[in-house]
Design an enzyme around this catalytic site. Sequence first.
Site, short mmCIF file in Angstrom:
data_model
loop_
_atom_site.label_atom_id
_atom_site.label_comp_id
_atom_site.label_asym_id
_atom_site.label_seq_id
_atom_site.Cartn_x
_atom_site.Cartn_y
_atom_site.Cartn_z
N HIS A 90 0.86 -1.20 0.00
CA HIS A 90 0.00 0.00 0.00
C HIS A 90 0.88 1.23 0.00
CE1 HIS A 90 0.51 1.02 4.35
NE2 HIS A 90 0.51 -0.29 4.54
N ASP A 92 -0.51 4.42 0.81
CA ASP A 92 -0.94 5.40 1.79
C ASP A 92 -0.15 5.20 3.08
OD1 ASP A 92 -2.49 2.92 2.27
OD2 ASP A 92 -3.41 4.09 3.88
N ASP A 123 6.61 1.18 5.86
CA ASP A 123 5.18 0.88 5.89
C ASP A 123 4.42 1.89 5.03
OD1 ASP A 123 2.72 -0.18 6.67
OD2 ASP A 123 2.62 1.04 8.48
N GLU A 156 -5.10 1.63 3.13
CA GLU A 156 -4.97 0.56 4.13
C GLU A 156 -4.93 1.11 5.54
OE1 GLU A 156 -3.11 -2.25 6.88
OE2 GLU A 156 -2.30 -0.32 6.24
N GLU A 157 -4.22 2.21 5.75
CA GLU A 157 -4.05 2.74 7.10
C GLU A 157 -5.35 3.28 7.68
OE1 GLU A 157 -1.53 2.08 8.64
OE2 GLU A 157 0.28 2.21 7.43
N HIS A 423 4.51 3.85 12.12
CA HIS A 423 3.44 4.62 12.77
C HIS A 423 3.97 5.62 13.80
CE1 HIS A 423 -0.10 1.64 11.77
NE2 HIS A 423 0.80 1.72 10.78
#
Length: 453
Positions: A90, A92, A123, A156-157, A423
């Site tokens: 992903h 995003d 990520d 996705e996030e 994150h």
Amino acid sequence: MSSNPVAATVASLIPRAKEELTELVAFKSVADFGQFPRAESEGAARWIADALTAEGFEDVALLDTPDGTQSVYGYLPGPEGAKTVLLYAHYDVQPPLDESGWDTPPFELTERDGRWYGRGTADCKGGVLLHLLALRALKADGGVPVHVKVIIEGSEEQGTGGLERYAEEHPDLLAADAIVIGDAGNFRAGLPTVTSTLRGMTLVRVRIDTLEGNLHSGQFGGAAPDALAALVRVLDSLRAEDGTTTVDGLTGDGAWDGLPYGDARFRADAKVLDGVELIGSGTVADRVWARPAVTVLGIDCPPVVGATPSVQASAGALISLRVPPGVDAADATKLLLAHLEAHTPWGARLSSEQVGQGQAFRADTTSPAYRAMADAMAVAYPGQQMSYAGQGGSIPLCNTLAVLYPKAEILLIGLSEPEARIHAVNESVSPDELERLSVAEALFLRNYASGAH
């Protein structure tokens, strides 16, 4: 590993990969269009579409998914009669959080101490480069031996389910014999790991109202019901004294029987401050991979700076609940909402809204694809054997794919090992991990195509 032609090719491509990841990281592709420009996400999607086209992919398309975001699809035909493998990542990313907490700008890839820093490096924009590197290495050494489908998600996030619903509406699009999800990570850098379970999740926004408007705390405090205090009571009810998640009716005694996760290593990975205890009971692996976990992600209330002496009329929070395989996320959501309602004090008015949900996932690790990956990782990581670990996070698409394609073998690998700090501020990726995992994926595709494993 350098004597392997695939490994040598990947090594030679790393400088180019760094340049490309620099370009991709520069897009502020957070799929929260109230806070970040939609054009940033659309730019990242076009960049990926152009990259797939340049690699010879056919049917490259920007898919408008039902949640208002775009996913990127492409198809690379292989030899006649070959198996089909779907590669996922992903583009995003999470918001940068406190930009002042970053040592370098979050959307500028910066090399420091042997790692590449920037939001999305691990990520999961790094996952996009992982797939590209593997395919380029195979093309340089005899060709790609399977049909390849690539799907790069744009939300996705956010957990808004756009790609899941699109896949359900177009069930033939992502059909494959094997699926490689490039959004997990090694248990630690240098230890090749396949993630065999994912916790599911639900995301709930709550609000408590008690008064028509704020009141002076000196004049009314002590009798007027304080919405912020009521919210604190509700949130506190979600944990036992030792920090164990306590949602009424939700079982929390699961046990993990795979790779162990020692307390000391977890403390180091999580950077727990000296003297601060870990929360919960059972082993660390039980707690982060096999049991529910609640997290308060944010609270709406006045900040300390500028606060006035007021009894608050309203307060809100965003609550995340992770659930292990075997627990239905929809059922967990109902239990969470009922718990919040039951524990709201003083007759305060509670309103709630579910804003995201994803089911837990458990892979079949006895399949031929897992044996093919184990052999590939043994070459890419000399002297190491592939390990199995769980992941506390969620990748909602996994269960959708498992339902749509029950015969497909699903593997989860990726660049989000603990040092990556996904994150969080100062997210980074190890270029060594990117190189080795790209070699592993390339060799996996070759092993899987030939059945030689």
